[in-house]
Motif scaffolding. Structure first.
Motif, short mmCIF file in Angstrom:
data_model
loop_
_atom_site.label_atom_id
_atom_site.label_comp_id
_atom_site.label_asym_id
_atom_site.label_seq_id
_atom_site.Cartn_x
_atom_site.Cartn_y
_atom_site.Cartn_z
N ASP A 97 0.86 -1.18 0.00
CA ASP A 97 0.00 0.00 0.00
C ASP A 97 0.90 1.24 0.00
O ASP A 97 1.67 1.45 0.95
CB ASP A 97 -0.92 0.01 1.23
CG ASP A 97 -1.80 -1.24 1.31
OD1 ASP A 97 -1.88 -1.97 0.29
OD2 ASP A 97 -2.39 -1.48 2.37
N ASP A 112 1.13 4.52 0.78
CA ASP A 112 0.40 5.45 1.66
C ASP A 112 1.28 6.63 2.04
O ASP A 112 2.51 6.51 2.04
CB ASP A 112 0.03 4.75 2.98
CG ASP A 112 -1.07 3.73 2.83
OD1 ASP A 112 -1.84 3.79 1.86
OD2 ASP A 112 -1.16 2.86 3.72
N PRO A 126 -8.64 2.03 1.59
CA PRO A 126 -7.90 2.45 2.78
C PRO A 126 -8.54 1.81 4.03
O PRO A 126 -9.76 1.64 4.08
CB PRO A 126 -8.08 3.96 2.79
CG PRO A 126 -8.26 4.33 1.35
CD PRO A 126 -9.02 3.18 0.76
N HIS A 141 -6.29 8.74 0.74
CA HIS A 141 -6.46 7.74 1.79
C HIS A 141 -7.74 8.03 2.60
O HIS A 141 -7.73 8.10 3.83
CB HIS A 141 -5.24 7.67 2.71
CG HIS A 141 -5.03 6.31 3.32
ND1 HIS A 141 -5.63 5.93 4.51
CD2 HIS A 141 -4.32 5.24 2.91
CE1 HIS A 141 -5.27 4.68 4.78
NE2 HIS A 141 -4.49 4.23 3.83
N HIS A 186 -5.88 3.02 -4.35
CA HIS A 186 -6.02 3.00 -2.88
C HIS A 186 -6.56 4.36 -2.41
O HIS A 186 -6.10 4.91 -1.42
CB HIS A 186 -4.65 2.68 -2.28
CG HIS A 186 -4.63 2.33 -0.82
ND1 HIS A 186 -5.39 1.33 -0.27
CD2 HIS A 186 -3.91 2.83 0.23
CE1 HIS A 186 -5.14 1.23 1.04
NE2 HIS A 186 -4.26 2.14 1.36
ZN LIG Z 1 -3.48 2.47 3.30
#
Ligand SMILES: [Zn+2]
Length: 274
Positions: free
Chosen positions: A9, A11, A130, A88, A84
């Protein structure tokens, strides 16, 4: 056949949800909660090295903002890049108490898809929500944007844990396994506790070996290759040790007969068998 899908992921660093704001913040390390991206960028580079080292490809689930801010789009484009969110977002509102409307979720999806396509050169085919907490209304329209599979749900591991067609949303489902370990504690295939020093790499190899035939999805975050929640930004030695542990998980599984694939490849393989 046993397929190993390593998923990352992409992020913002040490992301967190906050009440009243759909977008995620970064954990406050004394300089506020504005999203930071440096560990995520560094971590993405470390993942790239690891994939080259093992001769395998992985799947990044990118939040579009982090992809844009880190500038790693072209670099990671030799791997699969899925969606994703844009910032987030907490799409169910469970953490932030912000309830996004149908139109807002569509707008976020559209913007994120365009940003990822521009940065990577290809449109995402996969989605991971997320917080692993998908909004059902959103799952229902994702196929209209070219998404063919979702990987946002945990599922108790079985001998045959695998990719499958989801009845409800017209998407293929790529489940993330969870189980109870020998001491009765829940373990998922997120490497989080290993990065934070709370589990050894063998726990994640053992979890994979509960699947006899099927697909084992292993998950981490890009920032977790360069920073931990508990310990802050890693120094060079910590990065190397962390790298070695992730490498051990993957190489042990490959030694056990697992074939590394991207999620998209696993989905295509399942479709062609059907
Ligand atoms: Zn994430």
């Amino acid at each position: 056949m046993r397929r190993l899908c390593f998923t990352v992921d992409l992020d913002r660093d040490v992301n967190d949800a906050v009440i009243g704001k759909a977008a995620a913040i970064s954990m406050d390390r004394g300089q506020g909660t504005e999203p930071r991206f440096s560990s995520s960028e560094k971590g993405a580079g470390i993942i790239m090295d690891l994939m080259d080292d093992l001769g395998m490809r992985c799947t990044f689930f990118a939040e579009a903002r982090t992809l844009r801010k880190t500038g790693v789009g072209r670099t990671i484009s030799k791997h699969e890049v899925g969606l994703h969110g844009l910032d987030h977002e907490d799409f169910t509102g469970a953490r932030t108490k912000v309830m996004l409307g149908h139109g807002e979720m569509r707008e976020i999806t559209e913007r994120a898809m365009v940003m990822i396509r521009d940065d990577v050169g290809r449109s995402p085919r996969g989605f991971r929500s997320p917080y692993m907490d998908p909004n059902e209304e959103m799952l229902d329209f994702l196929h209209e944007y070219g998404i063919v599979y979702d990987s946002s749900r945990y599922e108790y591991v079985s001998r045959n844990t695998d990719v499958r067609r989801s009845e409800a949303y017209g998407l293929m489902e790529v489940p993330v396994p969870k189980a109870e370990d020998a001491s009765g504690k829940t373990i998922t295939s997120y490497l989080w506790p290993m990065h934070e020093g709370k589990r050894g790499y063998r726990d994640f190899v053992d979890l994979g070996n509960r699947i006899y035939e099927g697909t084992y999805v292993v998950c981490t975050h890009s920032w977790h290759m360069a920073e931990t929640r508990g310990g802050g930004v890693m120094d060079a030695q910590e990065i190397r040790e962390n790298y070695d542990r992730v490498r051990s998980v993957l190489s042990d599984l490959i030694d056990c007969g697992y074939v590394p694939q991207t999620c998209e490849e696993a989905v295509r393989g399942t479709l062609s068998r059907a």
